[in-house]
Design an enzyme around this catalytic site. Structure first.
Site, PDB file in Angstrom:
ATOM      1  CG  LEU A 126       3.412  -1.140  -8.840  1.00 29.11           C
ATOM      2  CD1 LEU A 126       3.479  -2.306  -7.841  1.00 29.11           C
ATOM      3  CD2 LEU A 126       2.383  -0.121  -8.395  1.00 29.11           C
ATOM      4  CG  ASP A 127       6.961   5.215  -8.730  1.00 28.58           C
ATOM      5  OD1 ASP A 127       6.686   5.217  -9.943  1.00 28.58           O
ATOM      6  OD2 ASP A 127       6.588   6.091  -7.929  1.00 28.58           O
ATOM      7  CG  PHE A 128      13.776   1.142  -8.429  1.00 30.04           C
ATOM      8  CD1 PHE A 128      14.300   0.106  -9.199  1.00 30.04           C
ATOM      9  CD2 PHE A 128      14.422   1.482  -7.246  1.00 30.04           C
ATOM     10  CE1 PHE A 128      15.439  -0.585  -8.789  1.00 30.04           C
ATOM     11  CE2 PHE A 128      15.559   0.804  -6.831  1.00 30.04           C
ATOM     12  CZ  PHE A 128      16.061  -0.237  -7.609  1.00 30.04           C
ATOM     13  CB  THR A 130       6.161   1.523  -5.294  1.00 32.84           C
ATOM     14  OG1 THR A 130       6.374   2.934  -5.197  1.00 32.84           O
ATOM     15  CG2 THR A 130       4.765   1.206  -4.803  1.00 32.84           C
TER      16      THR A 130
END
Length: 277
Positions: A126-128, A130
């Site tokens: 998951l993106d930083f 998110t």
């Protein structure tokens, strides 16, 4: 291995040889990392295989892995896998100490299976900025199986996001990312007028492919960037409140027990500020 009719490159023929890494893509990564030995020597992807060689997979275990004290919400856990909630503003993995991966040993029990991983491993990213549900493997066989399930799109993911702008009630987006096909779908759950943004919408989104920043790029392409997305919306978005993108649900068949699992992560309270829950 038995003799071959004609020489072939290692990267072209090794997929499926090892249960731990069943896919061709995974094996190529293993070769690039120096985990594959031919006749006892580290081999590269261009190594020609004639037949009769000894081919080994030696994946190193990191014994002195740094620990990071961070209390995580555990949504599901058994001997084979777990689903945890990733907080926004923390990397899943990386060279720094402050990662979710380094916090996993302090939140999950050690598997007692013979092929237990020394440290639990995140199966996806998951993106930083998110938040939300993240799948973790606790054994080697489970890690391989889940990687293959992601590759075969057998794991359903659903996200919740707040976006700004004008948008249809539902839709699908087919927009390549980094020259690779990318497919997402969305539906509007709730909308309200906003003096600053015109309209705000709570969306449910499903990424059918797994490209980096896929949902963020796809929503920005519609002129409705995710609220708080400083990369793809720039000055036109909300600052200081983080990204309003949350991994709400994972649904998949347990690779060992065969049970269908649907695991949900509660939407963060900050969404309440926008009257979207």
């Amino acid at each position: 291995m038995p003799p071959l009719a004609e020489p072939r490159r290692l990267s072209d023929i090794c997929a499926g040889w090892f249960q731990a890494i069943p896919s061709r893509k995974g094996m190529k990564k293993a070769i690039d990392r120096g985990w594959v030995l031919v006749n006892g020597e580290v081999a590269d992807t261009g190594r020609w295989i004639h037949g009769g060689e000894s081919v080994e997979l030696r994946r190193p275990e990191v014994v002195n892995k740094p620990q990071f004290a961070l209390k995580l919400e555990v949504l599901f856990e058994d001997e084979y896998l777990a689903v945890v909630v990733k907080p926004a503003g923390i990397a899943v993995s990386g060279n720094q100490r402050r990662t979710l991966e380094n916090a996993l040993p302090g939140n999950l029990s050690q598997s007692t299976m013979p092929d237990a991983l020394l440290h639990p491993e995140p199966v996806h990213r998951l993106d930083f900025p998110t938040s939300g549900a993240l799948l973790v493997a606790k054994t080697q066989k489970t890690l391989a199986a889940l990687n293959k399930m992601f590759e075969d799109r057998q794991i359903e993911k659903r996200y919740v996001a707040v976006v700004a702008g004008s948008i249809n009630p539902e839709g699908e987006i087919h927009l390549p990312i980094a020259e690779k096909p990318a497919h997402s779908a969305y539906e509007v759950v709730y909308s309200l007028d906003s003096k600053r943004f015109g309209q705000l919408h709570l969306l449910r989104l499903v990424p059918y492919t797994g490209r980096r920043h896929q949902l963020r790029i796809h929503m920005a392409s519609l002129g409705c960037p995710v609220l708080g997305d400083l990369r793809y919306a720039g000055e036109s978005t909300l600052r200081g409140k983080g990204l309003f993108l949350h991994s709400e649900m994972l649904r998949f068949v347990h690779p060992v027990t065969g049970t269908e699992l649907e695991v949900k992560a509660q939407v963060p309270q900050k969404y309440d500020r926008f009257l979207l829950r």
